[in-house]
Design an enzyme around this catalytic site. Sequence first.
Site, PDB file in Angstrom:
ATOM      1  NE  ARG A 123     -10.437  -5.527  -0.645  1.00 45.13           N
ATOM      2  CZ  ARG A 123      -9.366  -4.492   0.106  1.00 45.13           C
ATOM      3  NH1 ARG A 123     -10.153  -3.568   0.745  1.00 45.13           N
ATOM      4  NH2 ARG A 123      -8.723  -4.565  -0.341  1.00 45.13           N
ATOM      5  CG  ASP A 164     -13.827   6.104  -1.298  1.00 46.94           C
ATOM      6  OD1 ASP A 164     -13.667   5.549  -0.314  1.00 46.94           O
ATOM      7  OD2 ASP A 164     -12.657   6.132  -1.964  1.00 46.94           O
ATOM      8  CB  CYS A 166     -14.222   0.904  -0.888  1.00 48.56           C
ATOM      9  SG  CYS A 166     -13.352   2.873  -0.270  1.00 48.56           S
ATOM     10  NE  ARG A 181      -3.711   0.442   0.976  1.00 49.00           N
ATOM     11  CZ  ARG A 181      -4.822   0.566   2.859  1.00 49.00           C
ATOM     12  NH1 ARG A 181      -5.262   1.436   3.202  1.00 49.00           N
ATOM     13  NH2 ARG A 181      -6.038   0.019   1.628  1.00 49.00           N
ATOM     14  CG  HIS A 186      -8.293   0.247  -3.231  1.00 49.01           C
ATOM     15  ND1 HIS A 186      -7.429  -0.970  -3.113  1.00 49.01           N
ATOM     16  CD2 HIS A 186      -8.871   0.424  -2.203  1.00 49.01           C
ATOM     17  CE1 HIS A 186      -8.113  -1.268  -1.791  1.00 49.01           C
ATOM     18  NE2 HIS A 186      -8.499  -0.635  -1.330  1.00 49.01           N
ATOM     19  CD  GLN A 231     -12.964  -2.016  -1.697  1.00 48.19           C
ATOM     20  OE1 GLN A 231     -11.871  -1.817  -1.033  1.00 48.19           O
ATOM     21  NE2 GLN A 231     -14.261  -2.795  -1.641  1.00 48.19           N
TER      22      GLN A 231
HETATM   23  N1   CP Z   1     -11.631  -0.436   1.590  1.00 44.50           N
HETATM   24  C1   CP Z   1      -9.958  -0.073   2.770  1.00 44.50           C
HETATM   25  O1   CP Z   1      -9.235  -0.790   0.704  1.00 44.50           O
HETATM   26  O2   CP Z   1     -10.216  -0.152   4.050  1.00 44.50           O
HETATM   27  P1   CP Z   1      -8.723  -0.437   4.471  1.00 44.50           P
HETATM   28  O3   CP Z   1      -8.060   1.253   3.951  1.00 44.50           O
HETATM   29  O4   CP Z   1      -9.200  -0.414   5.889  1.00 44.50           O
HETATM   30  O5   CP Z   1      -7.461  -1.244   3.838  1.00 44.50           O
HETATM   31  N1  NVA Z   2     -10.086   6.517  -1.297  1.00 40.91           N
HETATM   32  C1  NVA Z   2      -9.471   6.363  -0.475  1.00 40.91           C
HETATM   33  C2  NVA Z   2      -9.827   4.641   0.011  1.00 40.91           C
HETATM   34  C3  NVA Z   2      -9.332   4.108   1.084  1.00 40.91           C
HETATM   35  C4  NVA Z   2      -9.558   2.532   1.333  1.00 40.91           C
HETATM   36  C5  NVA Z   2      -8.110   6.651   0.038  1.00 40.91           C
HETATM   37  O1  NVA Z   2      -7.599   6.689  -1.003  1.00 40.91           O
HETATM   38  O2  NVA Z   2      -8.189   6.771   1.100  1.00 40.91           O
END
Ligand code: CP
Ligand code: NVA
Length: 301
Positions: A287, A220, A259, A102, A129, A132
């Site tokens: 997930r 989101d 998400c 990440r 992502h 997701q």
């Molecule tokens: N939706 C998602 O990726 O959640 P997290 O940031 O908790 O991993």
């Molecule tokens: N768009 C959000 C998604 C979190 C899972 C972010 O990048 O923070």
Amino acid sequence: MLDLHLLDAATLRRIVDDAHLMKRAGKRVPAAMRPPGIEDLVLVMIFEKPSTRTRVSFDIAMRQLGGQTIALNHTDLQLGRGETISDTARVLSRYADAIMIRANLHGTLTELAANATVPVINGLTDESHPCQVLADVMTFEENLGPITGQPVAWVGDGNNVAVSWMHAAVRFGFPLRIATPKDLKPDPKVVEWARSEGGDITITTDAAKAVAGAKCVVTDTWVSMGQTDAARRKQLLAPYAVDDRLMARATKDAIFLHCLPAYRGHEVTAEVLDGPQSRVLDEAENRLHAQKAILAWCLGA
Ligand code: CP
Ligand code: NVA
């Protein structure tokens, strides 16, 4: 597993089909669905930003497949003290059998992948992502059948998750209607790519128009991790909150996805998020099932 547009439609279809099968199989994944030699395989996960779902679902998915995991914050690594991504990638490839990251910047992911000799998985970047959205497609399908041809509406910020939805719309073949303020439109290069591939993508500033007749409404957070202009975003996005009135424009059987993490009273009302059309907890659960299918594909099952 860097991005959905880099994989062909048949591969993505197979991963989502396998995710449905993994869900049915439950905790003990049958031997036939496990990657060969999984007992000896280790997934290393690197986090430059916080995570609840991605971290825990990948960790448990790998264990349920029969493999092992190591999860690290990037500050635990020499990466945090200036060691290069390429050296990190080459060293970790000598130990690990797959790497999930990440990353703050998408370029970190691609540089890691360019230098790693083991599979690399995108666990979210500032640009996309993909894992997701595979779980989201799975969630759509368990409610409404094959997603191909069924309209989906994205309402809110044109962010990283919206980009992966565009990739998915092209590869799975469904119309995607995106409503954002004009200053927060999704990356025009991705829109151009999607259209050049024959994707049916609408970009509008009109949320009601995007949602009309949709089978699924997705939103989101208005402020993604790493963004610093929260006040400006909240002001621009205020007209894009998903509430009962907006949901009423979708089909009667439409579902709502997010998400998570969600901020009730901002991008979505509590009534919608916690209401009868919401599938956000199934989506979060999925997930886990989708990660098992993704890992199985990456590790050669
Ligand atoms: N939706 C998602 O990726 O959640 P997290 O940031 O908790 O991993
Ligand atoms: N768009 C959000 C998604 C979190 C899972 C972010 O990048 O923070």
